[in-house]
Design a protein around this motif. Sequence first.
Motif, PDB file in Angstrom:
ATOM      1  N   GLY A  65      36.113  11.103  32.166  1.00  0.00           N
ATOM      2  CA  GLY A  65      36.176  11.940  30.967  1.00  0.00           C
ATOM      3  C   GLY A  65      35.437  11.299  29.818  1.00  0.00           C
ATOM      4  N   GLY A  66      34.488  10.437  30.137  1.00  0.00           N
ATOM      5  CA  GLY A  66      33.780   9.671  29.116  1.00  0.00           C
ATOM      6  C   GLY A  66      32.879  10.520  28.244  1.00  0.00           C
ATOM      7  N   TYR A  67      32.543   9.962  27.098  1.00  0.00           N
ATOM      8  CA  TYR A  67      31.686  10.661  26.146  1.00  0.00           C
ATOM      9  C   TYR A  67      30.972   9.627  25.295  1.00  0.00           C
ATOM     10  CZ  TYR A  67      35.445   9.409  22.966  1.00  0.00           C
ATOM     11  OH  TYR A  67      36.379   8.702  22.260  1.00  0.00           O
ATOM     12  N   ILE A  68      30.002  10.101  24.557  1.00  0.00           N
ATOM     13  CA  ILE A  68      29.336   9.312  23.529  1.00  0.00           C
ATOM     14  C   ILE A  68      29.450  10.132  22.255  1.00  0.00           C
ATOM     15  CG2 ILE A  68      27.174   8.311  22.728  1.00  0.00           C
ATOM     16  CD1 ILE A  68      26.353   8.115  25.723  1.00  0.00           C
ATOM     17  N   ARG A  69      30.023   9.525  21.219  1.00  0.00           N
ATOM     18  CA  ARG A  69      30.189  10.209  19.931  1.00  0.00           C
ATOM     19  C   ARG A  69      29.242   9.560  18.928  1.00  0.00           C
ATOM     20  NH1 ARG A  69      35.811   9.632  18.601  1.00  0.00           N
ATOM     21  NH2 ARG A  69      36.108  11.386  19.996  1.00  0.00           N
ATOM     22  N   ILE A  70      28.426  10.388  18.274  1.00  0.00           N
ATOM     23  CA  ILE A  70      27.484   9.911  17.262  1.00  0.00           C
ATOM     24  C   ILE A  70      27.903  10.516  15.926  1.00  0.00           C
ATOM     25  CG2 ILE A  70      25.070   9.796  16.544  1.00  0.00           C
ATOM     26  CD1 ILE A  70      24.350  10.474  19.502  1.00  0.00           C
ATOM     27  N   MET A  71      28.019   9.652  14.917  1.00  0.00           N
ATOM     28  CA  MET A  71      28.413  10.111  13.586  1.00  0.00           C
ATOM     29  C   MET A  71      27.434   9.574  12.549  1.00  0.00           C
ATOM     30  SD  MET A  71      32.393   9.054  14.031  1.00  0.00           S
ATOM     31  CE  MET A  71      31.929   7.643  15.037  1.00  0.00           C
ATOM     32  N   LYS A  72      27.044  10.423  11.619  1.00  0.00           N
ATOM     33  CA  LYS A  72      26.236   9.983  10.482  1.00  0.00           C
ATOM     34  C   LYS A  72      27.185   9.285   9.522  1.00  0.00           C
ATOM     35  CE  LYS A  72      22.462  10.125   7.854  1.00  0.00           C
ATOM     36  NZ  LYS A  72      21.611   8.985   7.943  1.00  0.00           N
ATOM     37  N   VAL A  73      26.836   8.083   9.110  1.00  0.00           N
ATOM     38  CA  VAL A  73      27.679   7.313   8.197  1.00  0.00           C
ATOM     39  C   VAL A  73      27.720   8.032   6.850  1.00  0.00           C
ATOM     40  CG1 VAL A  73      27.926   5.119   6.977  1.00  0.00           C
ATOM     41  CG2 VAL A  73      27.152   5.138   9.342  1.00  0.00           C
ATOM     42  N   GLN A  74      28.929   8.233   6.344  1.00  0.00           N
ATOM     43  CA  GLN A  74      29.110   8.851   5.031  1.00  0.00           C
ATOM     44  C   GLN A  74      29.220   7.736   3.994  1.00  0.00           C
ATOM     45  OE1 GLN A  74      28.913  12.210   4.585  1.00  0.00           O
ATOM     46  NE2 GLN A  74      28.453  12.180   6.766  1.00  0.00           N
ATOM     47  N   VAL A  75      28.268   7.701   3.090  1.00  0.00           N
ATOM     48  CA  VAL A  75      28.219   6.654   2.076  1.00  0.00           C
ATOM     49  C   VAL A  75      29.069   7.071   0.889  1.00  0.00           C
ATOM     50  CG1 VAL A  75      26.705   5.343   0.558  1.00  0.00           C
ATOM     51  CG2 VAL A  75      25.903   6.037   2.816  1.00  0.00           C
ATOM     52  N   LEU A  76      29.997   6.208   0.506  1.00  0.00           N
ATOM     53  CA  LEU A  76      30.845   6.495  -0.642  1.00  0.00           C
ATOM     54  C   LEU A  76      30.064   6.340  -1.940  1.00  0.00           C
ATOM     55  CD1 LEU A  76      34.111   4.705   0.508  1.00  0.00           C
ATOM     56  CD2 LEU A  76      33.546   7.145   0.658  1.00  0.00           C
ATOM     57  N   ASP A  77      29.297   5.282  -2.035  1.00  0.00           N
ATOM     58  CA  ASP A  77      28.460   5.074  -3.207  1.00  0.00           C
ATOM     59  C   ASP A  77      27.364   4.070  -2.868  1.00  0.00           C
ATOM     60  OD1 ASP A  77      29.593   2.501  -3.321  1.00  0.00           O
ATOM     61  OD2 ASP A  77      31.000   3.050  -4.886  1.00  0.00           O
ATOM     62  N   GLU A  78      26.466   3.838  -3.827  1.00  0.00           N
ATOM     63  CA  GLU A  78      25.347   2.932  -3.605  1.00  0.00           C
ATOM     64  C   GLU A  78      25.818   1.529  -3.230  1.00  0.00           C
ATOM     65  OE1 GLU A  78      22.411   2.716  -6.676  1.00  0.00           O
ATOM     66  OE2 GLU A  78      22.158   4.882  -6.741  1.00  0.00           O
ATOM     67  N   LEU A  79      26.800   1.022  -3.946  1.00  0.00           N
ATOM     68  CA  LEU A  79      27.269  -0.339  -3.689  1.00  0.00           C
ATOM     69  C   LEU A  79      27.838  -0.469  -2.286  1.00  0.00           C
ATOM     70  CD1 LEU A  79      28.920  -1.331  -7.080  1.00  0.00           C
ATOM     71  CD2 LEU A  79      26.658  -1.949  -6.201  1.00  0.00           C
ATOM     72  N   ASP A  80      28.537   0.556  -1.828  1.00  0.00           N
ATOM     73  CA  ASP A  80      29.101   0.555  -0.487  1.00  0.00           C
ATOM     74  C   ASP A  80      27.987   0.440   0.556  1.00  0.00           C
ATOM     75  OD1 ASP A  80      31.207   0.824   1.451  1.00  0.00           O
ATOM     76  OD2 ASP A  80      30.609   2.919   1.714  1.00  0.00           O
ATOM     77  N   LEU A  81      26.942   1.235   0.400  1.00  0.00           N
ATOM     78  CA  LEU A  81      25.836   1.194   1.349  1.00  0.00           C
ATOM     79  C   LEU A  81      25.113  -0.145   1.288  1.00  0.00           C
ATOM     80  CD1 LEU A  81      24.106   2.557   3.497  1.00  0.00           C
ATOM     81  CD2 LEU A  81      22.703   3.488   1.671  1.00  0.00           C
ATOM     82  N   LEU A  82      24.852  -0.643   0.093  1.00  0.00           N
ATOM     83  CA  LEU A  82      24.169  -1.930  -0.035  1.00  0.00           C
ATOM     84  C   LEU A  82      24.994  -3.046   0.608  1.00  0.00           C
ATOM     85  CD1 LEU A  82      22.772  -1.587  -3.656  1.00  0.00           C
ATOM     86  CD2 LEU A  82      21.437  -1.616  -1.537  1.00  0.00           C
ATOM     87  N   ASP A  83      26.296  -3.058   0.355  1.00  0.00           N
ATOM     88  CA  ASP A  83      27.159  -4.074   0.953  1.00  0.00           C
ATOM     89  C   ASP A  83      27.165  -3.977   2.475  1.00  0.00           C
ATOM     90  OD1 ASP A  83      27.817  -5.137  -1.514  1.00  0.00           O
ATOM     91  OD2 ASP A  83      29.713  -4.040  -1.669  1.00  0.00           O
ATOM     92  N   THR A  84      27.215  -2.751   2.983  1.00  0.00           N
ATOM     93  CA  THR A  84      27.196  -2.540   4.434  1.00  0.00           C
ATOM     94  C   THR A  84      25.887  -3.048   5.028  1.00  0.00           C
ATOM     95  OG1 THR A  84      28.655  -0.626   4.260  1.00  0.00           O
ATOM     96  CG2 THR A  84      27.333  -0.807   6.268  1.00  0.00           C
ATOM     97  N   MET A  85      24.784  -2.734   4.389  1.00  0.00           N
ATOM     98  CA  MET A  85      23.481  -3.161   4.905  1.00  0.00           C
ATOM     99  C   MET A  85      23.336  -4.678   4.851  1.00  0.00           C
ATOM    100  SD  MET A  85      21.794  -0.749   6.179  1.00  0.00           S
ATOM    101  CE  MET A  85      22.918   0.554   6.591  1.00  0.00           C
ATOM    102  N   ILE A  86      23.816  -5.299   3.781  1.00  0.00           N
ATOM    103  CA  ILE A  86      23.760  -6.768   3.685  1.00  0.00           C
ATOM    104  C   ILE A  86      24.539  -7.383   4.842  1.00  0.00           C
ATOM    105  CG2 ILE A  86      24.566  -8.746   2.323  1.00  0.00           C
ATOM    106  CD1 ILE A  86      23.810  -7.030  -0.211  1.00  0.00           C
TER     107      ILE A  86
END
Length: 161
Positions: A65-86
């Motif tokens: 019953g396996g699957y692959i789930r792909i989700m677009k990351v929802q960015v809360l704000d600029e700082l959140d994305l920058l911190d995640t990327m760092i």
Amino acid sequence: MNNPNMTDIIEAYLKKVLQQKEQVEIRRNEIAELFDCVPSQINYVINTRFTIQRGYLVESKRGGGGYIRIMKVQVLDELDLLDTMIEVIGLTISEADAKSVVQNLYDEEIISKREAKLMLVAMDQSLYTGERFTDNRIRANLLRTMLANLRYEEPNQRKAD
């Protein structure tokens, strides 16, 4: 005229589905049948085109019953994305992954077109030593430093493209 290859076609299909839904859940074999390709081709697309550097999270469950789930990351704000990327960059990063990070920041409108161009130039392999491990460490240090500096810039002080 450029004919897209199978990888590009599968990527475009999955991205089109993701535009309609927050996430897509697929069965590798079903998608392989749909595109008349081997299941490993689907793995390749997911592993190279749907990475965290490009703004996606992928979950998978193996078995009948396996699957692959792909989700677009929802960015809360600029700082959140920058911190995640760092955090994602870590101690080393390849040229391709570094360029994906920059593209994602541009797509999310965190950086301007001009900033993206400058960052991409700084990530280009032609500027480095040719020793992969050393180059990937230097590239990671440089990119992390750039992103850390963006954290402290006032968003409304940036010029529009």
